[in-house]
Structure formats: structure tokens, C-alpha cells
Design a protein around this motif. Structure first.
Motif, short mmCIF file in Angstrom:
data_model
loop_
_atom_site.label_atom_id
_atom_site.label_comp_id
_atom_site.label_asym_id
_atom_site.label_seq_id
_atom_site.Cartn_x
_atom_site.Cartn_y
_atom_site.Cartn_z
N PHE A 191 0.83 -1.21 0.00
CA PHE A 191 0.00 0.00 0.00
C PHE A 191 0.86 1.26 0.00
O PHE A 191 0.60 2.21 -0.73
CB PHE A 191 -0.94 -0.01 1.21
CG PHE A 191 -1.90 1.14 1.22
CD1 PHE A 191 -3.01 1.14 0.38
CD2 PHE A 191 -1.69 2.25 2.04
CE1 PHE A 191 -3.89 2.20 0.37
CE2 PHE A 191 -2.58 3.31 2.03
CZ PHE A 191 -3.68 3.29 1.19
N VAL A 195 0.81 0.60 -4.61
CA VAL A 195 -0.53 0.99 -5.06
C VAL A 195 -0.59 2.52 -5.28
O VAL A 195 -0.18 3.29 -4.42
CB VAL A 195 -1.60 0.58 -4.01
CG1 VAL A 195 -2.97 1.12 -4.37
CG2 VAL A 195 -1.64 -0.94 -3.89
N ASN A 212 -10.87 -4.99 -8.88
CA ASN A 212 -9.67 -5.72 -8.45
C ASN A 212 -10.14 -6.96 -7.72
O ASN A 212 -11.18 -6.95 -7.05
CB ASN A 212 -8.83 -4.90 -7.46
CG ASN A 212 -8.24 -3.66 -8.07
OD1 ASN A 212 -7.76 -3.69 -9.19
ND2 ASN A 212 -8.28 -2.57 -7.31
N LEU A 250 -0.65 -3.90 -9.94
CA LEU A 250 -0.91 -3.49 -8.56
C LEU A 250 -0.72 -1.98 -8.43
O LEU A 250 -1.45 -1.30 -7.72
CB LEU A 250 0.03 -4.22 -7.60
CG LEU A 250 0.06 -5.75 -7.73
CD1 LEU A 250 1.04 -6.35 -6.75
CD2 LEU A 250 -1.32 -6.35 -7.52
N SER A 253 -3.85 -0.16 -9.55
CA SER A 253 -5.11 -0.78 -9.10
C SER A 253 -6.08 0.22 -8.47
O SER A 253 -7.26 -0.06 -8.34
CB SER A 253 -4.80 -1.90 -8.12
OG SER A 253 -4.09 -1.38 -7.02
N GLN A 254 -5.58 1.40 -8.09
CA GLN A 254 -6.46 2.42 -7.50
C GLN A 254 -7.46 2.96 -8.52
O GLN A 254 -8.37 3.69 -8.16
CB GLN A 254 -5.65 3.55 -6.86
CG GLN A 254 -5.13 4.62 -7.80
CD GLN A 254 -3.99 4.13 -8.71
OE1 GLN A 254 -3.50 3.02 -8.56
NE2 GLN A 254 -3.56 4.97 -9.64
N ASN A 259 -13.49 -3.20 -5.21
CA ASN A 259 -12.57 -4.24 -4.76
C ASN A 259 -13.37 -5.47 -4.33
O ASN A 259 -14.25 -5.36 -3.46
CB ASN A 259 -11.72 -3.76 -3.58
CG ASN A 259 -10.48 -3.01 -4.05
OD1 ASN A 259 -9.95 -3.28 -5.13
ND2 ASN A 259 -10.02 -2.07 -3.24
N MET A 274 -7.59 1.15 0.85
CA MET A 274 -7.91 1.69 -0.49
C MET A 274 -9.24 2.41 -0.48
O MET A 274 -9.44 3.38 -1.22
CB MET A 274 -7.91 0.58 -1.54
CG MET A 274 -6.51 0.13 -1.94
SD MET A 274 -6.52 -1.22 -3.14
CE MET A 274 -6.74 -0.34 -4.67
#
Ligand code: CFM
Ligand code: HCA
Length: 524
Positions: A191, A195, A212, A250, A253-254, A259, A274
Motif C-alpha cells: 500500500f 498501489v 480488483n 498493482l 489498481s487504485q 474491490n 484503499m
């Protein structure tokens, strides 16, 4: 039923008896009893737990294919972790794939006495010179923490020298009480460092149904089957954490809009962080079991609330179930009513109950090795769990909404309205879905496992390598639910068919009839 608990702990010394009794309970789905979990195992008891390094490197980060994972420690920590988790990957030819390699600093007495930082720095340099990877990560094993090597300083220096990301993880095996601590450390590192460091290219942002998949590690090819189904439904998979994953996925992925969490235990941290930082809601799903998969796909469709998507999902489900049903019914006729015991890590003991429900096989007793109370009782207890010294060891990141990149995917009113039909940001746990009277045992010991087998005479035990052959020597087939006994996939619809056929073969094999069980011998 409470007599059963008494019976199980009877041979233990008084203190151990008291301690273990808190980990064993008789289920009542209407009034979930609290269970002790995520605390230190009792010394002297043989349990099946792994270590922090196993959770961090072996489980969460190891499956990333284009990063070199260097283990700083004695060679055994690497050798015995080499490919044993059997996560698969399908790496494009243009990309590097380090999955089959094993990188270790091979720490020996010399480094234990004089320090291992130099050897680690040299190993990072050497790995870079040979492979020129995009990134390198470093994992500490037990002795590294004991002698105090500063792996983070080594990573910092290497970053300057090599001009690629180099991350270090202080996941010494003894940290926390199980592999669970390692999941948390891995999530924090991903994180903080990965990310949100890249953006999804504009041409990949045209489909609004972007998800995701969190907590899916592609054991036996499960992630391939999940991806096949999502594709068929027109749902775009941005990243999987971390089965069949590359770093870049990854990193952007935001930019997903939802999710999905398969294994809640290993990755709930990532989902909540996230959500706070980027505004991505999370949804607990289960792709294990045909009914469960259909339910999951419908949940995703309800979340997006698009008529075309909903229609497509229904077509996919109908087509797939048409292929599953004949096999399911044929197998069900041969296995129905045969009792099963399930003792696996931190999520499969729950998820696989759906597959057994498909086949009409009752789960009489189940438990996790290292899950927390919320995985048993439900998400609502998570905030009430007292943090003890072993967990306080693990960093808890403070996360805030990103002023630039936070984007609410749904308005608060929409989310509230959706909650009536889709359980957003919630997880029911294992116990609400188990029968009344079923035994739930946390961090089971070998003694307890053997005694439960003698009590229930199950048709099948699902577990791992540490007890597979103990169980089979008792005349009962044991299906490994960690490595799938090299079979699989078991996720999704095709996976369900594989599993039904496998279980049919196992429990109906004549071979078990040739071995008298201990209780048969007693009565003979
Ligand atoms: Fe999640 Fe996993 Fe599991 Fe797990 Fe594991 Fe695993 Fe497991 Mo073995 S992340 S908790 S730490 S589903 S390695 S792929 S099989 S114990 S039940
Ligand atoms: C681990 C990995 C493991 C072990 C499997 C087993 C896995 O705990 O480090 O005990 O059979 O899935 O490979 O859980």
C-alpha cells in the motif's frame, strides 16, 4: 455437545485445558458464540500454523512474477518455501518471470556473528546485475531480527545505487503469532510503496465495470477461472492481489471501481485502506462453489446496477450451470450425507463449505489455523477485538483520503440504498453459515484432530500436508485444501466440476475399505 469440548481437552494439564477450551465451541448460527482466535499457540501442542515470513513472502508477495524476492536468512527458509504454495502464473513473453527462482542470502554463522548487511547488499547488487528486474524486495527471517541487521537501510542504499524500487519487509518469522502478521506487513508495504504509483492508461478506462480481485493467489489456477468468468460477463479485471500478478497492475489498481475480496483474512487491510484513500468500496465474494459463484456474480452486477451487465451475468450463469448441474447431481447421488471435517488456514475452511453444500455433504466440524474472530463470527466483531502485545507489534498505518486521487464511486445515499441488496463492506464469517451444533475449533492440535476423527468418523478430512498422512493412516481420505494435492482449479464453475469429481473419486475409492480404522479394530 459441551461434553465434546470437555472430552477433547481432557488429557491436557489444567492450564492448557482452560486455554484450549476457549478455542473450541459448539456453533449456533442464531446466537454466535464468541471464540478465542489469533493468540499464541500453546507450547508443546502440535499445531499446523506457519510463520510471519510465510504470510508475507510466501503468501502475499511471493506470487508477484516480475519482482525478485530475496530472502535474507539461512538457506532453509528459502529451500523449504520454494514453489511449495503452487501459485500459478501466465506471464506474457515480453515480461520477466521469477516465479520459479529461489533467491537467498544463505546466511551462515559468519553473518550471525558479524552481521549480514554487507552480504545482503551484495546479493541485491548481484541479482540486479544478472536479471535487471523492475524491482527487488527483501524479506527478513528470524535471525535477521535477532542480530539487528537494518534491511531497510540496505534497501534505501540499493535504491540509490540501482535506480529501481527496492523494498524491505521486517517479517521475521517469530513476529505475531502466525502467518497472519505477515499478511498485514505485506499489505502495508504494498500500500505504501506500490498501489497508486502508476495510472491506468486511458484506453483501459473505458469500461466502468472495473474491479480488483483481492486475496486470490491463483493456487491450482483458480485466478484463471475467475478471470475467465469476469471476462465473459464483461467485467474488467484491473489487478489481482497477487495471483498471476505483475507489479504494474498493482501499481495502478487504485483506478478500479470496486474491490472484490476472496480471502478476507489475508487482505482485508488493503481493502479498507484503499477505500479510505481512494474511495473504492469493497465487497466480500466467494468464487468457491457453483451456487456461491452464481451468487457472487449477481452481487457484482447489483453493485454496478446496469441492466445490460445484469442480463449478461444471467446468461453466463445459465450457460455455466447447465454444464455443472449434470455432474453435480450425479456426484451428489453418490456422496450426499457423508460428513466432512475442514481444517485449513484462514479462509478456505469457510469457503469450501459452499462446495460441500453443492454436493449435500454436511460439514460437522471446521476451524481455521490462524484466522481472527471476525473470520469466524463476522465483520461486526472486528472493531471490538482487543489488540494484544503480539499484534501491537505490527504497524497500523494511518490512512486519509488522498486530496488528488480520492474519487467517491457512489454517493453516500446510493451506498446506503445498495446495502439493502448487496452486503458492501461486510463479511458474515464462517459460523453464521454453519449448522447448529457443529463444532468449531481454532488452531486445532493433532490430538484434537485425531479425537474428532474418532468421534465423527468422517468420510473426508480437508487439511494440509502436516496432517494428511496421519489422517490417511486412520483410514480416512484427506484432501489437501492448501495445494489441492496438485489438482485444481476449484474456483468458479469449471473448478466446481473438478472438485465434485475429485471428491467423488476420493470418498468412493475402494482402497479405504482395505484398511480397518482404529475404531473398527476396537470393535472387532
Ligand atoms: Fe487466504 Fe490463501 Fe487461506 Fe491464507 Fe495460507 Fe493458502 Fe490457506 Mo495455505 S491467503 S488464508 S495464509 S486463502 S497459504 S492461498 S492455503 S493457509 S486457507
Ligand atoms: C504456509 C503455506 C501453506 C502450507 C500448506 C500446508 C500453503 O502456511 O506457509 O500446511 O499444507 O498453503 O502452502 O499454508
Amino acid at each position: 455437545a459441551t461434553d465434546l469440548v470437555e472430552d477433547l481437552v481432557k488429557p491436557y494439564p489444567v492450564k492448557v485445558k482452560r486455554k484450549r477450551a476457549k478455542h473450541i465451541t459448539v456453533n449456533d448460527p442464531d446466537e454466535i458464540p464468541p471464540i478465542e482466535a489469533n493468540v499464541r499457540s500453546t507450547p508443546g501442542i502440535i499445531t499446523t500454523r506457519g510463520c510471519c515470513y510465510a504470510g508475507c513472502k510466501g503468501v502475499v508477495l511471493g506470487p508477484i512474477t516480475d519482482v525478485i524476492h530475496i530472502v535474507h536468512g539461512p538457506i532453509g527458509c528459502s529451500y523449504y518455501a520454494w514453489m511449495t504454495r503452487r501459485n500459478q502464473a501466465d506471464v506474457p513473453e515480453s515480461e520477466q518471470d521469477f516465479l520459479k527462482y529461489c533467491f537467498s542470502t544463505d546466511m551462515t554463522t559468519n553473518e550471525i556473528v558479524f552481521g549480514g548487511e554487507k552480504k545482503l547488499a551484495q546479493a541485491v547488487r548481484e541479482a540486479y546485475e544478472i536479471f535487471h528486474p523492475k524491482a527487488i524486495d527483501i524479506f527478513s527471517t528470524c535471525p535477521v531480527g535477532l542480530i539487528g541487521d537494518d534491511v531497510h537501510a540496505v534497501a534505501r542504499e540499493a535504491r540509490k545505487e540501482l535506480k529501481i524500487p527496492v523494498f524491505a519487509f521486517s517479517c521475521e518469522g517469530y513476529k505475531g503469532v502466525s502467518q497472519s502478521a505477515g499478511h498485514h506487513i505485506a499489505n502495508n508495504g504494498l500500500f505504501k510503496n506500490v498501489v497508486g504509483t502508476e495510472e491506468l492508461p486511458a484506453e483501459a478506462k473505458t469500461n466502468p465495470f472495473r474491479v480488483n480481485m483481492l486475496g486470490e493467489y491463483n493456487i491450482g489456477g483458480d485466478a484463471f477461472e475467475i478471470e475467465r468468468l469476469l471476462n465473459a460477463c464483461g467485467i474488467q479485471l484491473v489487478a489481482t492481489f497477487s495471483g498471476n500478478a505483475q507489479l504494474a497492475e498493482l501499481a495502478h489498481s487504485q483506478d478500479a471501481n470496486l474491490n472484490l475480496i476472496q480471502c478476507h483474512r489475508s487482505i482485508n487491510y488493503m481493502a479498507t485502506m484503499m477505500e479510505t484513500k481512494y474511495g473504492i468500496p469493497w465487497l466480500k465474494v466467494n468464487f468457491i462453489g457453483a451456487e456461491a459463484t452464481a451468487k457472487t456474480l449477481r452481487k457484482i452486477a447489483r453493485y454496478f446496477g446496469d441492466d445490460e451487465l445484469t442480463a449478461r451475468v444471467e446468461i453466463v450463469i445459465a450457460e455455466e450451470l447447465a454444464k455443472v448441474e449434470p455432474v453435480r447431481q450425479a456426484v451428489r447421488a453418490r456422496v450426499e450425507g457423508r460428513p466432512v471435517m475442514l481444517f485449513v488456514g484462514g479462509s478456505r475452511s469457510h469457503h469450501y463449505q459452499s462446495l460441500f453444500r453443492d454436493m449435500g455433504m454436511p460439514v460437522v466440524t471446521a476451524g481455521y489455523e490462524f484466522a481472527h474472530r471476525d473470520d469466524y463470527e463476522g465483520y461486526q466483531v472486528a472493531s471490538t477485538i482487543k489488540v494484544d502485545a503480539d499484534s501491537r507489534n505490527i504497524e497500523e498505518l494511518t490512512v486519509e483520503a488522498d486530496p488528488e486521487h480520492y474519487r467517491a464511486r457512489k454517493s453516500p445515499e446510493e451506498l446506503e440504498r445498495l446495502k439493502a441488496s448487496v452486503d458492501i463492506a461486510d463479511y458474515k464469517g464462517m459460523m453464521p453459515e454453519m449448522a447448529k451444533g457443529a463444532m468449531v475449533v481454532d488452531d486445532i492440535s493433532h490430538h484434537e484432530l485425531e479425537q474428532l476423527i474418532e468421534t465423527y468418523h468422517p468420510a473426508l478430512v480437508c487439511s494440509g500436508i502436516k496432517d494428511k498422512y496421519v489422517v490417511e493412516k486412520m483410514g480416512i481420505p484427506c484432501k489437501q485444501l492448501h495445494n489441492y494435492d496438485y489438482g485444481g482449479p476449484y474456483a468458479g464453475f469449471r473448478g466446481a466440476v473438478n472438485f465434485y469429481q475429485e471428491i467423488d473419486r476420493m470418498v468412493n475409492s475402494p482402497v479405504w475399505g482395505f484398511i480397518p480404522t482404529p475404531w473398527e479394530k476396537q470393535s472387532a
